[in-house]
Scaffold this active site. Structure first.
Site, mmCIF file in Angstrom:
data_model
loop_
_atom_site.group_PDB
_atom_site.id
_atom_site.type_symbol
_atom_site.label_atom_id
_atom_site.label_comp_id
_atom_site.label_asym_id
_atom_site.label_seq_id
_atom_site.Cartn_x
_atom_site.Cartn_y
_atom_site.Cartn_z
ATOM 1 N N LEU A 4 0.799 -1.223 0.000
ATOM 2 C CA LEU A 4 0.000 0.000 0.000
ATOM 3 C C LEU A 4 0.832 1.273 0.000
ATOM 4 O O LEU A 4 0.411 2.291 -0.536
ATOM 5 C CB LEU A 4 -0.929 0.013 1.229
ATOM 6 C CG LEU A 4 -1.881 -1.181 1.349
ATOM 7 C CD1 LEU A 4 -2.677 -1.100 2.641
ATOM 8 C CD2 LEU A 4 -2.811 -1.216 0.145
ATOM 9 N N GLU B 222 4.686 3.332 1.915
ATOM 10 C CA GLU B 222 5.706 3.300 2.954
ATOM 11 C C GLU B 222 5.994 4.702 3.456
ATOM 12 O O GLU B 222 5.753 5.700 2.778
ATOM 13 C CB GLU B 222 6.998 2.663 2.443
ATOM 14 C CG GLU B 222 7.726 3.471 1.385
ATOM 15 C CD GLU B 222 9.018 2.809 0.955
ATOM 16 O OE1 GLU B 222 9.782 2.399 1.864
ATOM 17 O OE2 GLU B 222 9.258 2.695 -0.257
ATOM 18 N N GLY C 42 8.764 6.706 6.650
ATOM 19 C CA GLY C 42 10.169 6.759 7.025
ATOM 20 C C GLY C 42 10.667 5.518 7.722
ATOM 21 O O GLY C 42 11.845 5.191 7.645
ATOM 22 N N PHE C 43 9.790 4.802 8.409
ATOM 23 C CA PHE C 43 10.284 3.669 9.190
ATOM 24 C C PHE C 43 9.422 2.422 9.039
ATOM 25 O O PHE C 43 9.741 1.383 9.595
ATOM 26 C CB PHE C 43 10.350 4.049 10.672
ATOM 27 C CG PHE C 43 9.073 3.798 11.424
ATOM 28 C CD1 PHE C 43 8.997 2.803 12.389
ATOM 29 C CD2 PHE C 43 7.936 4.533 11.140
ATOM 30 C CE1 PHE C 43 7.818 2.571 13.076
ATOM 31 C CE2 PHE C 43 6.765 4.304 11.828
ATOM 32 C CZ PHE C 43 6.695 3.321 12.800
ATOM 33 N N ARG D 119 6.458 0.029 6.437
ATOM 34 C CA ARG D 119 5.777 -0.221 5.160
ATOM 35 C C ARG D 119 4.383 -0.739 5.472
ATOM 36 O O ARG D 119 4.148 -1.288 6.553
ATOM 37 C CB ARG D 119 6.564 -1.240 4.328
ATOM 38 C CG ARG D 119 7.999 -0.828 4.066
ATOM 39 C CD ARG D 119 8.772 -1.925 3.343
ATOM 40 N NE ARG D 119 8.394 -2.014 1.946
ATOM 41 C CZ ARG D 119 8.688 -3.046 1.153
ATOM 42 N NH1 ARG D 119 9.346 -4.093 1.647
ATOM 43 N NH2 ARG D 119 8.321 -3.062 -0.108
ATOM 44 N N LYS E 246 0.472 -2.104 9.195
ATOM 45 C CA LYS E 246 1.651 -1.251 9.285
ATOM 46 C C LYS E 246 2.787 -2.133 9.801
ATOM 47 O O LYS E 246 2.703 -2.689 10.899
ATOM 48 C CB LYS E 246 1.367 -0.094 10.242
ATOM 49 C CG LYS E 246 2.475 0.925 10.374
ATOM 50 C CD LYS E 246 1.994 2.093 11.234
ATOM 51 C CE LYS E 246 3.076 3.126 11.408
ATOM 52 N NZ LYS E 246 2.594 4.293 12.190
ATOM 53 N N ASP F 116 1.088 15.692 14.805
ATOM 54 C CA ASP F 116 1.477 15.553 13.399
ATOM 55 C C ASP F 116 0.238 15.546 12.511
ATOM 56 O O ASP F 116 0.148 14.760 11.568
ATOM 57 C CB ASP F 116 2.310 14.287 13.190
ATOM 58 C CG ASP F 116 3.084 14.323 11.870
ATOM 59 O OD1 ASP F 116 3.326 15.435 11.353
ATOM 60 O OD2 ASP F 116 3.432 13.251 11.348
ATOM 61 N N GLU G 277 -1.913 71.054 36.029
ATOM 62 C CA GLU G 277 -3.304 70.936 36.444
ATOM 63 C C GLU G 277 -3.773 69.494 36.256
ATOM 64 O O GLU G 277 -3.161 68.720 35.517
ATOM 65 C CB GLU G 277 -4.189 71.878 35.609
ATOM 66 C CG GLU G 277 -3.786 73.335 35.681
ATOM 67 C CD GLU G 277 -4.469 74.172 34.608
ATOM 68 O OE1 GLU G 277 -5.286 73.611 33.839
ATOM 69 O OE2 GLU G 277 -4.175 75.382 34.528
ATOM 70 N N HIS H 173 -11.791 70.475 38.621
ATOM 71 C CA HIS H 173 -10.491 70.916 38.125
ATOM 72 C C HIS H 173 -9.634 71.435 39.275
ATOM 73 O O HIS H 173 -10.115 72.181 40.129
ATOM 74 C CB HIS H 173 -10.692 72.016 37.072
ATOM 75 C CG HIS H 173 -9.433 72.533 36.497
ATOM 76 N ND1 HIS H 173 -8.802 73.674 36.952
ATOM 77 C CD2 HIS H 173 -8.652 72.057 35.492
ATOM 78 C CE1 HIS H 173 -7.709 73.876 36.256
ATOM 79 N NE2 HIS H 173 -7.596 72.918 35.364
#
EC number: 2.7.11.21
Length: 705
Positions: A88, A90, A92-93, A95, A110, A204, A553, A569
């Site tokens: 299907l 892959e 980085g680590f 398939r 996986k 992620d 003032e 004032h």
């Protein structure tokens, strides 16, 4: 039935036995491998060392997924066998393969090679991913089925998502319509809300990690970077994520850390990407992306128009300050979701834009509610609203007893390996739409406007303000707001009729504005400096001392049951003894503001400024701070550092840029031009909408018996 929060990950070995398939991990769990080449979830990254963009190395590192051998055609486990099917995709680590059990049910497996296990640290990471994903049970999260191993690999069995990912959809379609993005966003919010209720941060979230099931409903997958918080206040400090989607506090928060808000930021990036066609901070190299994120440097291209309501939502979500980002509940209350909303997504969505123009307004609201129910948003939102109502009630009680009102402040990561729509190709995470439709009749237009205003009112919840003790003072303030609001509406009507001849335009007069301010209401009060250099302090008891800059003032101003306010004032040399402490506080703030704050404008006292002006009321909202001055000027300091003032009964608008450039125009001319001339980044129309709603709220007098 609601589940309690997950416990923080500890060092104990996990029981990976699933309720669906009783095939536990066998052997020594120390042999399990983690995603070691997923270095972003563990190393404190230097942005220059992102593995997507590293300069060529002398020897190219082999992906850990390459160590994963193709599983045998028959994968045997204790009590159940699986038949391997198609490859299907892959990452980085790992398939991913299609596998089928003896009953014919298909799953995604996986697959992680044991040969890639190098340390106890990586083993714990994989176990953490398994534990977190296994605990998830939500209609918009990929379902965890089982976990087991053989001599070569560890297999994580997951629900199969046969129709690809949002990344694949965007690659095919280039840009999506707002109705389908509303549908997708609602489902994603439901899943995030569930994860956060379990104290899980995904970390992620991106288009490549959100998949389509057989009915084109969305499912969030890949929990390789997910983290569990031990409590709501815990912070995480690891720099992790995918460059285009990473939140600024992750890049800059070595000391302050990050929390749930990083997922909200990623949602905003995805929302922008789906509507515009690429991420908001997209650049050729990762360092530029990071710099743009840290500066919130993005804009909406003119050739790809989206609704103003959509822009407001995206901008709010992509706030640099995590605290300023809307919660998931607040997001669902935005006006944007009240637009056309489909009942479902058709199967042709991958090849052509769906047409939802025939969906009536009433049916859209029904579809929106139905989508929220299916995504399990309504139950959690209702409890949030109950808490919000409690806070509002308590706040109203506080105002009735004359206390200060305080309201609730208020790396390629397996982009396709969970979906058979994926291929070996490594996806690159780069990524009038809905023409304005004429309404059939005035009644429908009014209904839509009322619905939008109702949602906008929910956005404008005051987080703090000064208490007004006198009913006549409240009536005067409400009258000023009403007068100015009517002036804005009149200018809009004049604009629609073609504008005004120059001879009828109001004369330009720069208003007196607040140029510096300090909110110290937790002790003394609210201090401010005007463009005339006069310094005032609005004390917590409702009185004001205004020290004049051009004379020795000052004025002492207090509430009056007949006039609203009464001013006395005095010369500084003849100050009453009981006001000595007040003047000391004024002097303290004057020195503080001079030393620490810069003026926001070059405006000064003009010859047409006959009377001294003081601040009657300030109100802090999430989008802006509102100042109501005694000459009828209303000033709005927005959180993006743009400022606007409405004066002369709504006829004039003053704009102050973040770089302190100031200009005043007749409002009808700005409406005719479409934006503040020379400042397209001011987002004038969006801000004017918020200003009108703020004035409308303040036009209503709330009295407590």
């Amino acid at each position: 039935m609601s589940l309690g929060p997950l416990k923080a990950i500890n060092d104990k070995q996990l029981n990976t036995r699933s309720k669906l398939v009783h095939t536990p991990i066998k052997g020594n769990t120390a042999d399990l491998v983690g995603k070691e080449n997923h270095f972003k979830q563990t190393k404190r990254l230097d942005p220059n060392n992102d593995h997507h963009h590293q300069p060529a190395q002398k020897k190219k590192r082999e992906k850990l997924s390459a160590l994963c051998k193709t599983p045998p055609s028959l994968i045997k486990t204790r009590g159940k066998d699986y038949h391997r099917g198609h490859f299907l995709g892959e990452g980085g680590f790992a398939r991913c393969f299609q596998i089928k059990d003896d009953s014919g049910e298909i799953f995604a497996a996986k697959t992680v090679a044991k040969a890639s296990i190098k340390s106890e640290k990586t083993r714990k990471k994989l176990l953490s991913e398994i534990q977190i994903h296994k605990s998830m049970s939500h209609p918009n999260i990929v379902q965890f089925i089982d976990c087991f191993e053989d001599d070569s690999n560890v297999y994580i069995l997951l629900e199969i998502c046969p129709n690809g990912s949002l990344m694949e959809l965007l690659k095919r379609r280039k840009v999506l319509t707002e109705p389908e993005v509303r549908f997708f966003t609602t489902q994603i919010c439901g899943a995030i809300k569930y994860m956060h209720s379990r104290r899980v941060i995904h970390r992620d979230l991106k288009l490549g990690n959100i998949f389509f099931d057989s009915n084109y409903n969305l499912k969030i997958g890949d929990f390789g970077l997910a983290a569990v918080l031990a409590n709501e206040s815990e912070r995480k400090y690891t720099i992790c994520g995918t460059p285009n989607y990473i939140a600024p506090e992750v890049l800059m928060g070595k000391h302050s850390g990050h929390s749930f808000e990083v997922d909200i930021w990623s949602l905003g990036v995805m929302l922008y990407a789906l509507l515009i066609g690429k991420p908001p901070f997209q650049a050729r190299d990762v360092n530029t992306i990071y710099e743009r994120i840290k500066c919130r440097d993005f804009s909406f291209p003119r050739d790809k128009p989206i609704s103003d309501e959509g822009k407001i939502l995206i901008r709010d979500i992509l706030s640099l300050d995590p605290i300023e980002r809307p919660s998931l509940t607040e997001i669902m209350d935005y006006v944007w979701f009240r637009g056309t909303f489909p009942p479902s997504i058709p199967s042709t969505v991958m090849s052509e834009a769906p047409n939802f123009e025939d969906i009536p307004e009433e049916q859209s609201l029904v579809n929106f509610k139905d989508c929220m129910e299916k995504s399990l948003l309504l139950e959690s939102m209702s409890s949030d609203k109950i808490q919000r109502q409690k806070r509002d009630y308590i706040s109203s009680i506080k105002s009735s007893i004359d206390k200060l009102e305080e309201y609730h402040q208020n790396r390629p990561f397996l982009p396709h390996s969970l979906s058979p729509g994926g291929t070996k190709q490594k996806y690159k995470e780069v990524v009038d739409i809905e023409a304005q439709r004429r309404l059939n009749d005035l009644a429908r237009e009014a209904r839509i406007r009322r619905a939008q205003q109702a949602v906008l009112r929910k956005e404008l919840i005051a987080t703090s303000t000064n208490v007004i003790k006198s009913e006549i003072s409240l009536r005067i303030l409400a009258s000023e707001c009403h007068l100015t609001l009517n002036g804005i509406v009149e200018a809009e009507a004049q604009y629609k009729m073609g504008g005004l001849p120059k001879s009828r335009l109001p004369k330009i007069k720069h208003p007196m504005i607040v140029t510096k301010w300090v909110d110290y209401s937790n002790k003394h009060g609210f201090s401010y400096q005007l463009s005339t250099e006069d310094i005032g302090v609005l004390f917590n008891n409702g009185t004001t001392v205004l020290r004049l800059a051009d004379a020795e003032e000052f004025w002492y101003i207090s509430y009056d049951d007949r006039e609203g306010w009464v001013a006395s004032h005095y010369l500084l040399s003849e100050k009453p003894r009981e006001l000595s402490r007040h003047l000391e506080v004024v002097d303290f703030f004057a020195k503080y503001m001079k030393a620490n704050l810069s003026r926001v404008s070059t405006f000064g006292r003009e010859e047409y400024h006959k009377d001294d002006v003081f601040l009657r009321r300030y109100t802090r909202y999430k989008p802006f701070v509102m100042f109501e001055l005694s000459d009828g000027t209303f000033q709005f300091n927005f959180k993006d550092h743009h400022k606007m003032a409405i004066s002369d009964g709504g006829k004039l608008v003053t704009y102050i840029s973040p770089s302190h450039e100031s200009t005043t125009y007749p409002l009808v001319e700005v409406l005719k031009y479409g934006e503040i001339p020379g400042y397209p980044e001011s987002n004038f129309r969006e801000k004017l909408t918020l200003i009108k709603e703020g004035l409308k709220q303040k036009s209503t007098i709330v009295t407590v018996d």
